[in-house]
Enzyme design. Sequence first.
Site, PDB file in Angstrom:
ATOM      1  N   GLY A   1      -5.870   0.275 -12.986  1.00  0.00           N
ATOM      2  CA  GLY A   1      -7.312   0.417 -12.835  1.00  0.00           C
ATOM      3  C   GLY A   1      -7.993  -0.938 -12.769  1.00  0.00           C
TER       4      GLY A   1
ATOM      5  N   LYS B   1      -3.868  -3.711  -5.805  1.00  0.00           N
ATOM      6  CA  LYS B   1      -3.252  -4.622  -6.779  1.00  0.00           C
ATOM      7  C   LYS B   1      -1.758  -4.771  -6.547  1.00  0.00           C
ATOM      8  CE  LYS B   1      -4.557  -2.560 -10.568  1.00  0.00           C
ATOM      9  NZ  LYS B   1      -5.334  -1.463  -9.942  1.00  0.00           N
ATOM     10  N   THR B   2      -1.075  -3.668  -6.276  1.00  0.00           N
ATOM     11  CA  THR B   2       0.376  -3.746  -6.085  1.00  0.00           C
ATOM     12  C   THR B   2       0.717  -4.456  -4.789  1.00  0.00           C
ATOM     13  OG1 THR B   2       0.660  -1.702  -7.340  1.00  0.00           O
ATOM     14  CG2 THR B   2       2.513  -2.429  -5.991  1.00  0.00           C
TER      15      THR B   2
ATOM     16  N   SER C   1       0.455   5.407 -14.920  1.00  0.00           N
ATOM     17  CA  SER C   1       0.392   6.865 -14.857  1.00  0.00           C
ATOM     18  C   SER C   1       0.651   7.283 -13.410  1.00  0.00           C
ATOM     19  CB  SER C   1      -0.971   7.370 -15.345  1.00  0.00           C
ATOM     20  OG  SER C   1      -2.023   6.761 -14.634  1.00  0.00           O
TER      21      SER C   1
ATOM     22  N   GLU D   1       3.263  -1.990  10.744  1.00  0.00           N
ATOM     23  CA  GLU D   1       4.164  -3.087  11.092  1.00  0.00           C
ATOM     24  C   GLU D   1       3.823  -4.355  10.300  1.00  0.00           C
ATOM     25  OE1 GLU D   1       2.498  -1.283  13.373  1.00  0.00           O
ATOM     26  OE2 GLU D   1       4.181  -0.016  13.979  1.00  0.00           O
TER      27      GLU D   1
ATOM     28  N   ARG E   1      -9.089  -5.958   2.364  1.00  0.00           N
ATOM     29  CA  ARG E   1      -9.957  -5.064   3.143  1.00  0.00           C
ATOM     30  C   ARG E   1      -9.445  -3.631   3.060  1.00  0.00           C
ATOM     31  NH1 ARG E   1     -12.677  -6.372   9.035  1.00  0.00           N
ATOM     32  NH2 ARG E   1     -14.234  -4.703   8.923  1.00  0.00           N
TER      33      ARG E   1
ATOM     34  N   LYS F   1       4.762  -4.162 -15.174  1.00  0.00           N
ATOM     35  CA  LYS F   1       3.707  -3.149 -15.125  1.00  0.00           C
ATOM     36  C   LYS F   1       3.694  -2.473 -16.491  1.00  0.00           C
ATOM     37  CE  LYS F   1       0.879  -0.267 -12.751  1.00  0.00           C
ATOM     38  NZ  LYS F   1      -0.328  -0.686 -11.998  1.00  0.00           N
TER      39      LYS F   1
ATOM     40  N   GLU G   1       0.955  -6.739 -13.683  1.00  0.00           N
ATOM     41  CA  GLU G   1      -0.068  -5.953 -12.991  1.00  0.00           C
ATOM     42  C   GLU G   1      -0.724  -4.965 -13.936  1.00  0.00           C
ATOM     43  OE1 GLU G   1      -0.431  -2.418  -9.784  1.00  0.00           O
ATOM     44  OE2 GLU G   1       1.059  -3.953  -9.289  1.00  0.00           O
ATOM     45  N   GLY G   2      -2.038  -4.985 -13.970  1.00  0.00           N
ATOM     46  CA  GLY G   2      -2.783  -4.034 -14.787  1.00  0.00           C
ATOM     47  C   GLY G   2      -2.832  -2.664 -14.136  1.00  0.00           C
TER      48      GLY G   2
ATOM     49  N   ASP H   1       4.465   1.902  -7.980  1.00  0.00           N
ATOM     50  CA  ASP H   1       4.073   0.498  -8.032  1.00  0.00           C
ATOM     51  C   ASP H   1       5.111  -0.328  -8.784  1.00  0.00           C
ATOM     52  OD1 ASP H   1       1.803   1.347  -6.757  1.00  0.00           O
ATOM     53  OD2 ASP H   1       0.513   1.244  -8.524  1.00  0.00           O
TER      54      ASP H   1
ATOM     55  N   PRO I   1      -6.235  -8.493   5.677  1.00  0.00           N
ATOM     56  CA  PRO I   1      -6.963  -7.618   6.594  1.00  0.00           C
ATOM     57  C   PRO I   1      -6.481  -6.178   6.443  1.00  0.00           C
ATOM     58  CG  PRO I   1      -5.233  -8.753   7.770  1.00  0.00           C
ATOM     59  CD  PRO I   1      -5.214  -9.298   6.360  1.00  0.00           C
TER      60      PRO I   1
ATOM     61  N   THR J   1      -9.830   0.850  -9.293  1.00  0.00           N
ATOM     62  CA  THR J   1      -8.527   1.407  -8.953  1.00  0.00           C
ATOM     63  C   THR J   1      -8.419   1.516  -7.431  1.00  0.00           C
ATOM     64  OG1 THR J   1      -6.975   3.203  -9.464  1.00  0.00           O
ATOM     65  CG2 THR J   1      -9.267   3.830  -9.027  1.00  0.00           C
ATOM     66  N   GLU J   2      -7.199   1.545  -6.925  1.00  0.00           N
ATOM     67  CA  GLU J   2      -6.937   1.694  -5.484  1.00  0.00           C
ATOM     68  C   GLU J   2      -7.580   0.581  -4.654  1.00  0.00           C
ATOM     69  OE1 GLU J   2      -4.775   3.883  -4.366  1.00  0.00           O
ATOM     70  OE2 GLU J   2      -4.523   4.755  -6.363  1.00  0.00           O
TER      71      GLU J   2
END
Length: 226
Positions: free
Chosen positions: A120, A16-17, A42, A211, A178, A38, A117-118, A55, A206, A12-13
């Site tokens: 997690g 993905k979005t 949650s 911006e 990243r 989606k 999009e899944g 998302d 990256p 997660t995090e």
Amino acid sequence: MAKAFFVTGTDTEVGKTLVTTALMRAAKEVGKKVVGYKPVASGCELVDGELRNGDANAMQREASIPLPYAMVNPYAFAPAIAPHIAARLANESIQSGHISQGLARLKETAADWILVEGAGGWRLPLDEQHFLSDWVKREHLPVILVVGAKLGCINHALLTIEAIRRDGLSVAGWVLNRVDPDMQHFQENAETLKRLISAPFLGELPWLSDEEIGYPEHFLDIAALL
């Protein structure tokens, strides 16, 4: 009929979005009509009497075709917790058949691509017995993997790809994002991933400033998906 891709992450995090909406914009730049889906979300907020997820909102905004929110996100839950737990707290159940019906409706639109999009990672439970990956397998969707570049990402990426392929699905491509600007030996890790992952590399995002974040599609190459 529209081509659908499923976007999953190593965790997660991991962005993905960010990647999904960037892929949507990149597809539009080459003339594709694209919509986002989606199925389960949650961490939603009540807006005009309807639970909405940030998302899913972003994916709705990027769509080439105007869609009502419910077509983008059929299962929305308020608590920012695992969806199967949120569903239980709401006295609801997540039905894979209902998710399939939603995908079928999107395929009836004029879209060329559907980016699904899944939530997690790959093995997201829908209930005590079923995973969202079971649904992806049933729909035979090619998978795009978002690798969050942080400590442990090589293991997470390789295990996720192993699981996807064991489920009989193809990895259509992968993106390196990243998420940790202070990751030590980032370039060495990136080169290791590129060497070990035998799937098309779609690009590297990256650490983006406020911006730059509006144009992440410029870092992607979707030729392998066309």
